[in-house]
Scaffold this active site. Structure first.
Site, short mmCIF file in Angstrom:
data_model
loop_
_atom_site.label_atom_id
_atom_site.label_comp_id
_atom_site.label_asym_id
_atom_site.label_seq_id
_atom_site.Cartn_x
_atom_site.Cartn_y
_atom_site.Cartn_z
N ASP A 77 0.87 -1.18 0.00
CA ASP A 77 0.00 0.00 0.00
C ASP A 77 0.91 1.23 0.00
O ASP A 77 2.13 1.08 -0.05
CB ASP A 77 -0.96 -0.04 1.20
CG ASP A 77 -0.23 -0.15 2.54
OD1 ASP A 77 0.77 0.58 2.72
OD2 ASP A 77 -0.64 -0.95 3.39
N PRO A 78 0.35 2.45 0.04
CA PRO A 78 1.25 3.62 -0.06
C PRO A 78 2.30 3.66 1.04
O PRO A 78 3.38 4.24 0.86
CB PRO A 78 0.29 4.81 0.05
CG PRO A 78 -1.02 4.29 -0.43
CD PRO A 78 -1.07 2.85 0.03
N GLU B 47 -1.81 -0.02 -5.17
CA GLU B 47 -1.68 1.34 -4.59
C GLU B 47 -0.23 1.81 -4.66
O GLU B 47 0.39 2.19 -3.68
CB GLU B 47 -2.23 1.36 -3.15
CG GLU B 47 -3.72 1.03 -3.13
CD GLU B 47 -4.39 1.19 -1.77
OE1 GLU B 47 -3.69 1.11 -0.74
OE2 GLU B 47 -5.61 1.39 -1.74
N THR C 67 -3.96 5.35 -5.19
CA THR C 67 -4.96 5.75 -4.21
C THR C 67 -4.70 7.18 -3.74
O THR C 67 -3.79 7.84 -4.22
CB THR C 67 -4.99 4.78 -3.01
OG1 THR C 67 -6.13 5.10 -2.20
CG2 THR C 67 -3.73 4.86 -2.18
N GLU D 93 -11.37 -0.30 -5.58
CA GLU D 93 -11.72 -0.61 -4.19
C GLU D 93 -12.66 0.46 -3.66
O GLU D 93 -12.39 1.66 -3.82
CB GLU D 93 -10.47 -0.61 -3.28
CG GLU D 93 -9.51 -1.72 -3.55
CD GLU D 93 -8.33 -1.72 -2.58
OE1 GLU D 93 -8.44 -1.08 -1.51
OE2 GLU D 93 -7.31 -2.34 -2.90
N ASP E 87 -17.98 -3.53 16.35
CA ASP E 87 -16.88 -4.41 15.95
C ASP E 87 -17.29 -5.83 16.30
O ASP E 87 -17.76 -6.09 17.40
CB ASP E 87 -15.61 -4.01 16.70
CG ASP E 87 -14.54 -5.08 16.62
OD1 ASP E 87 -14.36 -5.62 15.52
OD2 ASP E 87 -13.93 -5.39 17.66
N SER F 112 -10.08 -9.02 11.65
CA SER F 112 -10.66 -8.22 10.56
C SER F 112 -10.87 -6.80 11.04
O SER F 112 -11.57 -6.56 12.03
CB SER F 112 -11.99 -8.80 10.11
OG SER F 112 -12.60 -7.90 9.19
CA CA Z 1 -13.02 -6.03 13.77
#
Ligand code: CA
Length: 648
Positions: free
Chosen positions: A152-153, A199, A238, A296, A305, A395
């Site tokens: 990613d960046p 990205e 991105t 995305e 959560d 996650s």
């Molecule tokens: Ca979570």
């Protein structure tokens, strides 16, 4: 970016933060939200989706479910709309998805075969997904990170076996890897599109100059063309809100990179307005003649959560759509509409099925580690010690899934199916009445607004009267933070009330887009940034955020006049990291009585450190307040919550 001067005026008059927040919510993105009135409320759907004009029949409705095999191995079950357990690929196809995106890491395992996590997304994993997708007529978008783990960046680490190669050797290895991977995956599924790097704003596969990056990209492109000349080649960037896509596209052109599609991520909580995204993509199409794609996107349907591992977003307060099933559908529809409007070839939803493996954090930790179904496992520490190896877990997007925590599809999943022709519910209903925030000065009368906004399922807003608990309100009579209960219709809401001394710094929390009172000096490289962002806020939704892959050195000041002579306090907060041993971050105040500074350190993510300065204001009634950052390359952080108040 949409700017609203009106907001600035409201802030200047020290009206309540609440009113300003409401105005921001009401007018910030309204120009891009279509009116819903054309949808008749007599349909049988369980969400509202206004038909998207100009949506081509071959538009790609994609889902990236790269983690799915690891989740299933972890015991996660998925269900169809009828409530029966069902292959998720069928459920996605039923909901209008026609493309599956799969990320590929070269070798996300340690020498003992323990997976780094994040779905352990190697070529074998992609092959399994490919065969499952093919059964339901879903095409494949193969996303090469050209790394052994997340790219990613912030990081574009080279795969371990390529680490000691020359750039020519690396390009050759990348070409072979790409060709072999496509050949293997292509045995099982129907590859329609390939992405070269993820990205890749400023680096790829350990290379950070465009001569080398383009060598690698062209090596990947050669492999794709050789494998199948009908496959679309995509590059992916991105941060559309940084307005640097012309620079990236210019680099690609200058270095003759062979590609068909310029893809962007778009997460509305980080990436600016849809209008700005459209400007960026229109520019790519018009000036560079490339197809564009939203590779995305995602939106939360709840602040909850589900797995004990904190989510990347949980606060919808600065956003237009609520975190609800209806808000999620409306948000995705907005993105599809902008994509269609700009002539993009598709929209891909990122990890709509990355749901909890269980509700107990301690049990989940073992499952994530064993099956690679969390974002990272501790085994990744041999490769990426600083990030994955330190912050591994589950996650971070379970509240942005299009399935609930137990694997049942949300009504919002059908937004893809409904996008072309629209859909409506039998009747409109109130979705949510947002809580409000207010800041009042100690000497102001303690009065709360008598109406708030109700947000309806179709996205429309209507004022609704509210009554507040007057006992709680009258008790809010000293400096401090209070919660006042309210009732609007049948809904209980809260006002988060902060009673403060008058703050003489304008936009000290960076909640207002109008940054004209702050003046920045210093330079940032093309890759870096130092600007107001809706990110990492200490309070509210925004902060003054910075990062650069070169050493940072900038100062931001505000001139304050019209002060009554006396003693004042100035405070501000900083968080961040990787500033190096010789970092110099401080708040300062300067006026005729002298120059004063208060040093703070970059002490970690969300580990906000406070700077405090006391200063005497004399007859001039003026002072210059500022904050400064001088730190090493790759330093990052954010300032927030500047205040200047009487401290006599
Ligand atoms: Ca979570």
């Amino acid at each position: 970016m949409i700017k609203s001067n009106m907001l600035g005026n409201y802030f200047c008059t020290v009206i309540t933060v609440f009113l300003a927040a409401m105005l921001m919510a009401a007018c910030s993105d309204k120009s891009m939200i279509p009116k819903i009135t054309s949808v008749p409320y007599n349909g049988n759907a369980d969400i509202f989706v206004q038909a998207v004009p100009n949506l081509p029949d071959n538009f790609m409705f994609g889902a990236d479910i790269s983690s799915i095999i690891a989740l299933e191995n972890s015991g996660v079950k998925f269900y169809g709309f009828n409530g029966e357990e069902q292959d998720i690929f069928k459920t996605l196809a039923d909901a209008g998805i026609n493309y599956i995106r799969i990320r590929i890491w070269n070798d996300p395992f340690d020498s003992r075969g323990n997976g780094f996590g994040g779905g352990n997304c190697d070529v074998n994993n992609a092959a399994v997904i490919a065969s499952r997708a093919k059964k339901h007529g879903l095409k494949l978008f193969i996303n090469f990170h050209y790394s052994d783990f997340w790219a990613d960046p912030g990081k574009q680490m080279v795969p371990r076996v390529w680490a000691r190669m020359s750039i020519e050797e690396k390009a050759s290895a990348l070409e072979q890897f790409t060709f072999d991977a496509l050949k293997e995956i292509g045995k099982y599924g129907d590859i329609g599109m390939v992405q070269l790097g993820n990205e890749t704003n400023s680096a790829m596969s350990g290379e950070n100059n465009w001569n080398n990056i383009s060598l690698l990209m062209n090596a990947g492109a050669r492999a794709v063309r050789k494998y199948n000349k009908n496959i679309l080649i995509t590059v992916h960037f991105t941060d559309p809100q940084a307005n640097r896509y012309a620079i990236y596209a210019g680099n690609l052109k200058e270095h003759n990179v062979d590609y068909d599609v310029f893809a962007s991520s778009y997460y509305s909580f980080w990436h600016g307005t849809l209008d700005n995204l459209k400007d960026q993509l229109d520019m790519i199409k018009n000036e560079y003649g490339k197809d564009v794609l939203i590779a995305e996107t995602a939106y939360a349907y709840t602040s909850d959560d589900g797995d004990g591992f904190a989510n990347t977003v949980s606060d919808s307060r600065a956003l237009y759509h609520p975190f609800s099933i209806y808000g999620q559908a409306l948000s995705v529809r907005d993105v599809i509409a902008v994509a269609a409007d700009t002539g993009a070839i598709g929209v891909f939803y990122w990890e709509p099925a990355w749901i909890p493996v269980g509700s107990d954090f301690t049990t989940n930790q073992e499952i994530w580690k064993q099956f690679g179904s969390g974002w990272a496992a501790i085994y990744a520490s041999i490769y990426d010690f600083r990030d994955a190896g330190t912050y591994f877990g589950g996650s971070a997007v379970d509240n942005q899934a299009l399935f609930d925590f137990s694997g049942h599809p949300l009504p919002s999943l059908n937004v893809f199916k409904y996008a072309k022709n629209g859909a409506s519910m039998r009747a409109n209903l109130i979705d949510t009445i947002p809580d409000i925030e207010m800041m009042q000065m100690l000497n102001e009368p303690r009065v709360l607004p008598n109406s708030v906004y109700a947000v309806y399922a179709d996205g429309s807003r209507q004022e609704i009267s509210v009554t507040w608990n007057q006992l709680q309100l009258s008790a809010a009579n000293t400096l401090g933070d209070y919660i006042i209960d309210g009732t609007a219709g049948n809904t209980n809401i809260k006002c988060f009330l902060s009673v403060e001394n008058e703050n003489f710094i304008v936009n000290g929390g960076f909640e207002n887009r109008d940054m004209s009172r702050w003046v920045m000096t210093g330079s940032i490289s093309n890759s870096g940034h130092a600007e107001r962002r809706t990110e990492d806020a200490r309070t509210g939704a925004s902060s003054f955020h910075f990062w650069d892959n070169e050493p940072l050195n900038f100062t931001v000041t505000q001139d304050i006049t019209g002060l009554t002579p006396g003693r004042y306090a100035v405070t501000g907060y900083l968080h961040g990291g990787d500033g190096g041993s010789s970092q110099d971050c401080h708040v300062f105040v300067q006026n005729e009585s002298g120059y004063y500074r208060s040093d703070v350190r970059l002490a970690g993510w969300k580990s906000y450190q406070q700077a405090v300065i006391y200063i005497d204001v004399g007859a001039s009634g003026s002072a210059t307040v500022g904050f400064a950052v001088k730190c090493a390359a790759n330093g990052w952080g954010a300032w927030d919550d500047f205040k200047m108040f009487r401290a006599d």
